[in-house]
Design a protein around this motif. Structure first.
Motif, mmCIF file in Angstrom:
data_model
loop_
_atom_site.group_PDB
_atom_site.id
_atom_site.type_symbol
_atom_site.label_atom_id
_atom_site.label_comp_id
_atom_site.label_asym_id
_atom_site.label_seq_id
_atom_site.Cartn_x
_atom_site.Cartn_y
_atom_site.Cartn_z
ATOM 1 N N LYS A 30 0.867 -1.167 -0.106
ATOM 2 C CA LYS A 30 0.059 -0.012 -0.145
ATOM 3 C C LYS A 30 0.843 1.303 -0.055
ATOM 4 O O LYS A 30 0.439 2.347 -0.486
ATOM 5 N N ALA A 31 2.020 1.213 0.641
ATOM 6 C CA ALA A 31 2.782 2.236 0.839
ATOM 7 C C ALA A 31 3.557 2.770 -0.577
ATOM 8 O O ALA A 31 3.669 4.040 -0.781
ATOM 9 N N ARG B 173 -7.057 11.543 -4.799
ATOM 10 C CA ARG B 173 -6.566 10.425 -4.571
ATOM 11 C C ARG B 173 -7.466 9.648 -3.442
ATOM 12 O O ARG B 173 -8.502 10.130 -2.511
ATOM 13 N N PHE B 174 -7.352 8.154 -3.482
ATOM 14 C CA PHE B 174 -8.188 7.588 -2.258
ATOM 15 C C PHE B 174 -7.029 6.912 -1.328
ATOM 16 O O PHE B 174 -6.098 6.214 -1.816
ATOM 17 N N ASP B 175 -7.343 7.513 -0.055
ATOM 18 C CA ASP B 175 -6.227 6.974 0.879
ATOM 19 C C ASP B 175 -6.710 5.398 1.479
ATOM 20 O O ASP B 175 -5.764 4.915 1.816
ATOM 21 N N GLU B 176 -7.703 4.890 1.327
ATOM 22 C CA GLU B 176 -8.103 3.717 1.775
ATOM 23 C C GLU B 176 -8.870 2.753 0.593
ATOM 24 O O GLU B 176 -9.792 3.246 0.030
ATOM 25 N N TRP B 177 -8.320 1.692 0.290
ATOM 26 C CA TRP B 177 -8.677 0.601 -0.528
ATOM 27 C C TRP B 177 -7.995 -0.458 -0.222
ATOM 28 O O TRP B 177 -6.924 -0.713 0.187
ATOM 29 N N GLU C 88 -10.753 11.012 -15.264
ATOM 30 C CA GLU C 88 -9.824 10.035 -15.402
ATOM 31 C C GLU C 88 -9.070 9.352 -14.054
ATOM 32 O O GLU C 88 -8.857 10.020 -13.153
ATOM 33 N N VAL C 89 -9.152 8.043 -14.129
ATOM 34 C CA VAL C 89 -8.621 7.289 -12.904
ATOM 35 C C VAL C 89 -7.465 6.467 -13.375
ATOM 36 O O VAL C 89 -7.247 6.137 -14.301
ATOM 37 N N LYS C 90 -6.500 6.917 -12.301
ATOM 38 C CA LYS C 90 -5.371 5.989 -12.589
ATOM 39 C C LYS C 90 -4.869 5.231 -11.539
ATOM 40 O O LYS C 90 -5.125 5.554 -10.388
ATOM 41 N N ILE C 91 -4.284 3.850 -11.639
ATOM 42 C CA ILE C 91 -3.857 3.045 -10.591
ATOM 43 C C ILE C 91 -2.312 2.740 -11.014
ATOM 44 O O ILE C 91 -1.769 2.967 -11.876
ATOM 45 N N ALA C 92 -1.824 2.619 -9.727
ATOM 46 C CA ALA C 92 -0.167 2.175 -9.716
ATOM 47 C C ALA C 92 -0.127 1.287 -8.303
ATOM 48 O O ALA C 92 -0.240 1.831 -7.339
ATOM 49 N N VAL C 93 0.146 0.059 -8.894
ATOM 50 C CA VAL C 93 0.106 -0.843 -7.905
ATOM 51 C C VAL C 93 1.352 -1.684 -7.870
ATOM 52 O O VAL C 93 2.078 -2.143 -8.992
ATOM 53 N N THR C 94 2.011 -1.718 -6.741
ATOM 54 C CA THR C 94 3.169 -2.606 -6.554
ATOM 55 C C THR C 94 2.726 -3.713 -5.661
ATOM 56 O O THR C 94 2.389 -3.599 -4.466
ATOM 57 N N ALA C 95 3.332 -4.916 -6.051
ATOM 58 C CA ALA C 95 2.593 -6.079 -5.192
ATOM 59 C C ALA C 95 3.622 -7.301 -5.143
ATOM 60 O O ALA C 95 4.665 -7.215 -5.976
ATOM 61 N N THR C 96 3.714 -8.088 -4.138
ATOM 62 C CA THR C 96 4.372 -8.972 -3.850
ATOM 63 C C THR C 96 3.864 -10.569 -4.378
ATOM 64 O O THR C 96 2.830 -10.488 -3.600
ATOM 65 N N LYS C 97 4.461 -11.423 -4.859
ATOM 66 C CA LYS C 97 4.027 -12.661 -4.896
ATOM 67 C C LYS C 97 3.581 -13.303 -3.488
ATOM 68 O O LYS C 97 4.635 -13.403 -2.742
ATOM 69 N N GLN C 98 2.549 -13.979 -3.261
ATOM 70 C CA GLN C 98 2.408 -14.358 -1.914
ATOM 71 C C GLN C 98 3.090 -16.069 -1.874
ATOM 72 O O GLN C 98 3.234 -16.617 -2.804
#
Length: 443
Positions: free
Chosen positions: A286-287, A305-309, A433-443
């Motif tokens: 999330k950070a 922005r949305f702080d919680e999702w 316009e909605v933009k997403i930027a996601v950083t994720a780690t494999k479980q």
């Protein structure tokens, strides 16, 4: 024995030389705020309809409301202080009619300083813009510190909005006249009469001392209350006389969705169940991730922005058929940096977060566009509206981490956002316009 020798002698009334420091501070603080409101109000009602000045006028309207509430509170404090503390005497040489006029002017000032902000509060609570003759409810944030609620039960009352705004305008003009008379009288006392009246309110001036005191507050206020009621009645009647021709009163459904002139973003109420899918599961950082939105408001670009999702993501380029994602957004957490917009986002036809606190995007399928480019076809639910959308995105792996970036343009009309009050996009852009930027780690 002298029968009068034991009688108590009533002390002479204390002579008050000047107003107390508290009274002086309250007087000048109120005066400066009131004087600032006159040119502000005159300019902004003309500038709000011009594209080049609409944004500044919108900001001034928000400042105007905040200052109005400050004046209301200061006036209440002044009345409480005035009732509890004696004030300097009027000069002994003043004629009877001058004393009556002076007291009536003070009472009129107090009445107007209460009635003008209160009619403004009723107007914004009614939520009807008389300039465009359409619903327009904007949340009131007091200098960006906290939200001031609307008065209950007034939303969508068109006739009331026209009436109180008429009263508000007439009383504002009357207040401007009273200010001029008050200043002229103060200068007369100081320059011509030289009786020290102005020195009672200006600490750096030296003036004469006078005997006696003003009449008790109750005796001054009561005789002029009928006159103040008449001033308010004239304003209300004047406003209603200028009410435009027949216009359908809003239906209950329309009233519920009365306009909020702010930035629209999606909202929905939905729990996020287990989504299934056999592809790799990911844990979102999330950070290092975020969901943002942008558009234009009153001719000026905005972003938020949305702080919680939360996101339940299962994705594998080698198993697109088994990939699935559900994103649930807490719409109450929307932030734009503008307290008025943030408060408005929670209400009415925009987000209505009390009833629909979440927005939900759920994928139906994925497909590759070549290289690191993909797109997700799915549905977006906002309040009670669900629309199909396609989200193009990039997917880049670095070790066991993936970086995903995508954006989608949403039409307000398709999502029924702001279409009751702003169907022509005079305030808020048609496209968000909605933009997403996601950083994720494999479980």
């Amino acid at each position: 024995m002298n029968i009068h020798s034991s009688a108590q002698v009533r002390p002479a009334p204390k002579t008050i030389k000047r107003y107390s420091a508290i009274a002086i501070i309250l007087h000048w603080a109120t005066a400066l705020l009131v004087i600032s409101m006159i040119p502000m109000g005159w300019w902004m009602v003309r500038a709000i309809s011009k594209p080049g000045t609409q944004q500044l006028a919108y900001q001034l309207f928000q400042a105007h409301k905040s200052i109005g509430f400050a004046i209301l509170v200061l006036t209440l404090l002044r009345i409480v202080w005035r009732l509890a503390h004696p004030v300097p005497a009027l000069p002994a040489g003043m004629k009877g009619w001058e004393r009556i006029l002076a007291r009536a002017t003070h009472v009129a000032f107090y009445g107007l300083l209460l009635a003008i902000p209160l009619t403004g509060w009723v107007y914004i609570s009614a939520g009807w813009a008389i300039g465009t003759d359409r619903p327009l409810l904007v949340a009131t944030s007091w200098f960006g510190l906290f939200t001031i609620p609307d008065l209950p039960g007034l939303e969508g009352l068109r006739a009331l909005a026209f009436g109180v705004m008429g009263a508000h305008a007439y009383m504002a003009y009357g207040g401007a006249v009273l200010i001029c008379l008050h200043m002229a009288a103060a200068l007369k006392h100081h320059v011509i009469d030289r009786d020290g009246v102005l020195a009672q309110m200006l600490p750096f001036l030296r003036g004469k001392e006078h005997e006696g005191q003003h009449a008790p507050p109750g005796k001054v206020l009561l005789p002029h209350s009928a006159g103040l009621a008449l001033v308010l009645l004239v304003g209300l009647v004047g406003g209603w006389l200028h009410l435009p021709g027949p216009h359908a009163e809003p239906t209950p459904a329309a009233t519920e969705t009365a306009a909020r002139a702010a930035v629209p973003v999606p909202a929905a109420t939905t729990a996020m169940p287990a989504i299934g899918g056999n592809a790799t599961a990911w844990t979102v950082d999330k950070a290092a991730s975020g969901i943002t939105f942008s558009g234009s408001h009153a001719g000026k670009p905005f972003s938020g922005r949305f702080d919680e999702w939360t996101g339940d993501i299962r994705f594998d380029p080698a198993d697109l058929a088994g990939s699935k994602a559900v994103i649930v957004i807490d719409t109450v957490s929307a932030k734009t940096g503008d307290a008025t917009q943030e408060s408005s986002l929670k209400n009415g036809e925009w987000l209505n977060t009390a009833r629909f606190p979440e927005a939900r995007f759920e994928t139906k399928s994925f497909r590759s566009l070549g290289g690191d480019r993909y797109e997700a076809a799915g549905s977006l639910t906002i309040k009670k509206v669900t629309v199909p959308i396609t989200l193009p995105f990039t997917y880049k792996m670095q070790g066991d981490k993936a970086a995903v970036e995508g954006n989608v343009k949403l039409e307000r009309a398709a999502l029924d956002l702001g279409m009751f009050s702003d169907p022509a996009a005079e305030w808020v852009s048609k496209i968000i316009e909605v933009k997403i930027a996601v950083t994720a780690t494999k479980q």
